[in-house]
Structure formats: structure tokens, C-alpha cells
Design an enzyme around this catalytic site. Structure first.
Site, short mmCIF file in Angstrom:
data_model
loop_
_atom_site.label_atom_id
_atom_site.label_comp_id
_atom_site.label_asym_id
_atom_site.label_seq_id
_atom_site.Cartn_x
_atom_site.Cartn_y
_atom_site.Cartn_z
N ALA A 10 29.22 30.64 34.42
CA ALA A 10 30.59 30.13 34.28
C ALA A 10 31.21 29.82 35.63
CB ALA A 10 31.44 31.15 33.51
N THR A 77 25.22 33.94 41.79
CA THR A 77 24.18 34.42 40.88
C THR A 77 24.63 35.78 40.33
OG1 THR A 77 22.88 35.51 42.62
CG2 THR A 77 22.41 33.18 42.17
N LYS A 106 29.02 40.23 43.35
CA LYS A 106 29.54 41.46 43.95
C LYS A 106 28.47 42.29 44.66
CE LYS A 106 31.52 42.39 39.82
NZ LYS A 106 31.90 41.07 39.26
N VAL A 133 36.50 40.31 43.85
CA VAL A 133 37.48 41.32 43.43
C VAL A 133 38.68 40.64 42.81
CG1 VAL A 133 38.99 43.22 44.15
CG2 VAL A 133 36.84 42.80 45.37
N GLU A 190 31.08 40.92 26.52
CA GLU A 190 29.77 40.33 26.38
C GLU A 190 28.99 41.02 25.28
OE1 GLU A 190 28.20 38.68 29.49
OE2 GLU A 190 30.04 38.69 30.67
N ASP A 201 31.75 47.77 36.50
CA ASP A 201 32.33 46.55 37.08
C ASP A 201 33.56 46.87 37.93
OD1 ASP A 201 34.61 44.22 36.31
OD2 ASP A 201 32.68 43.48 37.04
N LYS A 205 34.02 46.64 42.29
CA LYS A 205 35.14 45.98 42.98
C LYS A 205 35.85 46.98 43.90
CE LYS A 205 35.61 42.84 39.10
NZ LYS A 205 36.17 42.70 37.72
N GLY A 297 36.90 34.95 34.40
CA GLY A 297 36.88 33.62 33.82
C GLY A 297 36.28 32.66 34.81
#
Lengths: 315, 315
Positions: A10, A77, A106, A133, A190, A201, A205, A297
Site C-alpha cells: 500500500a 518493504t 520500521k 512512526v 489484517e 507494532d 515505533k 494507510g
């Protein structure tokens, strides 16, 4: 600037799509299945259509991207932990050949921050990673402008999937599995939501933030992390009776990283709803800065990539 | 960088005070009463003490500041409207002699924006003015990073004095005059609070925002402005019965500037309390970004000045 975009998820697709609007040219686009290169600028529409059709984005071997002439490598990636490969080596290769690198991935900055800064110091290229982040929210650039030394802590809600789930659990009195299924139907979670709901996740960050504040020293294994999978609907009801709600809060200081569910006052600034994220930057001289917005997004994250490209030193 | 600071109010003093912490040297400090110059860096402590004692900050004539060797003029003299003098000529002089200028004074960028940009285009110096909008909150830098073309509107609460008064009127059920007196006692409102309570201060900031979005074309007289002086306590009570409150909201788009009291949901993000400010930046690709923080204060505004200095192109 001429962009070489690695990664066609995305974020990579959105960067390719928006590049010309920001005055940039895409000279290479690749993922693990193939690459398309054109020094005059690739045909972005056709490349993205191939991707939508389930084909490889290009017929060249992926590594040919690195042979192209470009100004900025956009590394988008998928995030990987530990060695952060293959992303780390992508960044290394670009810096060693004196290119700029803008990261949306990240892994390298969470897991091997000091090595990257060392590679950057020896390179004519600059490394930026706002998109790692808080998606569209300007977090790292705000810290950079304050200067990291003037920032004492960064705290916030950094995962929209977990926040959406908790918001819905509180609003509807539903339990976790039910709302997770709803989130997956909506595309907010997901098929494998593990990293979002187990706090990984958000923790990655926060590790990146701690590395920025302390100039390195942290990796994912240093983070203390709890997710939201075990929160019963009854906990949120109980919280509401006391004018509170539950949010997955991450905190980064020079001393470490903590991520876990916390009680917050129901209408507090920190209690953003739905998929929004919020970051509270505590500063020495400027009080507490709160930045909120869309933390994820394709287009939102791409806008952070493009803001970073905008902030690169001119050639 | 070597700073020449013009203006010794709260902002000028705070910039002088914090400069060394950010790695800068103050080579000149002046206001309308006098100047102190030292190419090796002025004695900031003594200069500020003279100011506190009610004396001139230095014994040289004010204009001697412009003869010093410096990198950045920090223009922090009081905001004036219409011709925006003497601030405008200060900026002109510095740009015409190829110096950078960082503004905290709103007048020149609200009233004569296109002229300043023309002077900047002919200069080796760069003009920045984050501190003119939203104090410590990064607003203009966020818009710059998004690129102004990608921003459709900016809306928010940009005056802490008015917001404090409305917050207290709602919280205590008191009327305007009573709360204004309280605000003056607390130092949140000035002895002459006109620009804060009649919407002028918020409007100037919105005019600056409109100029940034549209690349010029607006001045204060273009703004449609209503203040808070006529809001009765009963209006806030009535709003509360409907789950709403009243805030002084400013809005800037490429089409114009509107400032006035608005009903907002009581717990909405926009309804920040006390002296905090909030800015909602509506973007084409990144959704809605909300930045809140301390919109005024010597140190807070100084931090925006220092962030701007940090973003100047290197010499």
C-alpha cells in the site's frame, strides 16, 4: 528528485502514485517479484495495474533497481525484526553508494539503529524515517525541530487497529473476538493481526522513538510489551462507570520503552477514537505538544515519505 | 549560528536565554531603547538583568544592531497592523543585506506578505515565521512538510486568552467581565486585552495561514472577525444543556479568513481547555492532522523561533 521505490504494498504504491504531484519522478519500482526501471520515469499507471492484476510489477530482476541512477531510495518493504533483513541491506547498499534513503520499513531503525547512523555518517546520503512512526502524523520532524535533547518523553496511541478495537468494545459493549472479526471485515485489521493486537507494532515505533531521543541503544527486545488480546468487555464497562476507558498506550523515554493497556479518562486528549493515533511530545521549554491524525494507510504513510523527501538536503 | 535579536519582550528575552542551549550565539540584542553588541557573544545574563531592572538592554543606539555581523535576525518586536512598521523595515533591511530572518512579529507576514516574499527571492537569506502562528505548536512546518498545495484548510483555536476565558465561563457559570478580571490577575490576559478578546490576534494568525496556503493575497482587512466580548454566561449554559460549548474558532482557506465564536461538541478534539491552542490541518492525502499545545508564552514561542533557526539552510 528521482525516486527508486522498493516495496509495492500500500505504501510503495501510494508513493509511486503521488510522486509526480510532489514534483518527483519514479525511475525504478520493485518488489521481491520483479522490477521496472526507466531513467526517463517509469509508466506508473501500467506498473500499478500489473500489481492490481496480480502480476509482477516489472520483468527485470529485483536487484536491478540498485543499478539505476536515482536520488532517493524509498524502502517500503515489509517490516522484519532481529536482523531486519532484507531491509537493512537495502538501506546499507543505498547509503554506501551515496544515495539518500527514506524508510517506511520500521525494522532497520528499530533493530539496528546505531549501525545505520554509522553508515549514514560515512555517506553523502541522508537517512530519514518519519513514515515509520505515526503514519501521516509529523512526529519525528517535530522532535527534530525541538531538537531531541529538548524532548523528555514521547507517549501515545500508535496503533490504529488496536485503538479501533478498544473504541468499539467500549462503545458497543462487545467482546474482543467479536470486534476483531468486525475490524477484519472492515480491513482495519489484517488476516493475521498479531503485531497490531499484541503490541509489537506500537512497541517498534516506540523503540524507534527511544533511539531518536537517546541516539541509539534500543532494539525491540528491550521493550516491555503487553497487548490487548486479554482485555474482557467487562473491564471496559467497569472503566466507564468510573469515567474512564482503556487504550493501548506506548511510552518512550531515554530509559526505555513500555507498551500496554492503560486506563485513561474517557474524554482525555489521549483517548482518541477509532483508527486515529495521537502522540504527546513532552518538551523542556515548549510544554506538551499533542499531534494526532491518521497513523496508517497507504496514502497517509506515503505523505510522510514525501514530506521526508521534501526535507532532504538539496543535491 | 550568530543571532541578532530585535525585541526584548518575553519572546526576545527567552530566545536570548535559550540560544546557547541550542548551540547558537547572541551577538546583538536590542529594542527601541538601546542595543548591546559583541561579536564574541553578548553577556546575556547582564543584559536580561538590566531589562528586569527597568533599564535599557544596552547603551548603543538601536540601529547599531544592523551593523553587527550576524547570521540570523530574530525579529520579535510588537506586532503592528497596516504598514506593519517598524517590523517590516527591520525584515527588509536584513534580507536586503543577505541575512536570514526569523519572525515572531506577526505584522509583516499578515499585512505585507507578497512584498516580503519578493524581498526574500532577491536575497541570499531565508525568511521563516513559525513563531507567528500557534506559539510552540508546529503549524507552518507541518504545512510546509505536507506542501501547502496538499492542504485544503486550517482551522482551530489560536488565542489562549480567549479560550481560557470561555473555558472558565463554561466551567464556573460566571460572566465575561468577571472571568476577564480573573484572567488579568493570572497574567493570562493583558491590561489591554483588546486584540485577544476581539479576535484580532486569532485573525492575524489565520491571515498568515491563508497567505501560506494561497502564496499571498490576504491582509488583516480581508478577515471576517467577531470576538468573544458579547457572549453572555447564559449562552454557555444553554450550549452545555445540548452537550456543547463555545470556542473562538479561526479558519483559513485559500478563499479567506473567518474568526468567530462557534458551538462545538463539549468533548470534541477542537474543544481544548484553558490556554491551550489547537490547529486542525485538513490535507488531501493525509486526512486531518491535529496539533495542539501551548500557543503563547515567552519560552514556548522562543522554542518555535529556535526550531525555525534549526531549519534554515546552512551557510
Amino acid at each position: 528528485m528521482q525516486l527508486a521505490i522498493l516495496g509495492c504494498g500500500a505504501v510503495g504504491q501510494s508513493v509511486a502514485d503521488l510522486a509526480s504531484e510532489y514534483g518527483h519522478e519514479v525511475v525504478a519500482l520493485a518488489d521481491s517479484n520483479g522490477a521496472t526501471i526507466d531513467p526517463a520515469g517509469i509508466d506508473i499507471g501500467s506498473a500499478l495495474q500489473r500489481k492490481i492484476d496480480g502480476d509482477a510489477v516489472g520483468s527485470e530482476a529485483p536487484e536491478t533497481l540498485f543499478e539505476a541512477e536515482y536520488d532517493v531510495l524509498v524502502e517500503a518493504t515489509p517490516t522484519t525484526l532481529d536482523s531486519a533483513e532484507p531491509g537493512f541491506t537495502h538501506v546499507k547498499r543505498a547509503l554506501e553508494t551515496n544515495h539518500h534513503v527514506v524508510l517506511a520499513n520500521k525494522g532497520p531503525v528499530a533493530e539496528r539503529y546505531e549501525e545505520l547512523r554509522a553508515l549514514e555518517a560515512d555517506s553523502a546520503g541522508t537517512l530519514r524515517f518519519e513514515a515509520t512512526v505515526g503514519g501521516a502524523i509529523p512526529v519525528l520532524s517535530t522532535i527534530e525541530d525541538c531538537t531531541p535533547q529538548a524532548v523528555t518523553a514521547v507517549r501515545g496511541i500508535l496503533n490504529g487497529t488496536a485503538n479501533f478495537i478498544l473504541t468499539r468494545m467500549a462503545a458497543e459493549g462487545l467482546d474482543y473476538e467479536h470486534v476483531l472479526a468486525e475490524a477484519q471485515d472492515l480491513g482495519v485489521a489484517e488476516a493475521d493481526p498479531a503485531f497490531d493486537v499484541d503490541g509489537t507494532d506500537a512497541a517498534l515505533k516506540c523503540v524507534i522513538l527511544a533511539n531518536v531521543l537517546a541516539d541509539g541503544g534500543f532494539s525491540f527486545e528491550d521493550a516491555q510489551v503487553r497487548g490487548i488480546e486479554d482485555i474482557p468487555g467487562s473491564a471496559l464497562k467497569l472503566a466507564a462507570e468510573d469515567g474512564r476507558t482503556i487504550r493501548l498506550i506506548g511510552e518512550a523515554t531515554r530509559d526505555g520503552v513500555h507498551v500496554g493497556p492503560r486506563l485513561v479518562p474517557e474524554h482525555s486528549t489521549l483517548a482518541v477514537t477509532g483508527t486515529r493515533n495521537i502522540v504527546q511530545i513532552e518538551t523542556k521549554h515548549a510544554g506538551s505538544l499533542h499531534n494526532s491524525g491518521l497513523g496508517a494507510g497507504g496514502r497517509e504513510t506515503a505523505s510522510a515519505v514525501l514530506a521526508d523527501i521534501n526535507r532532504l538536503p538539496p543535491n
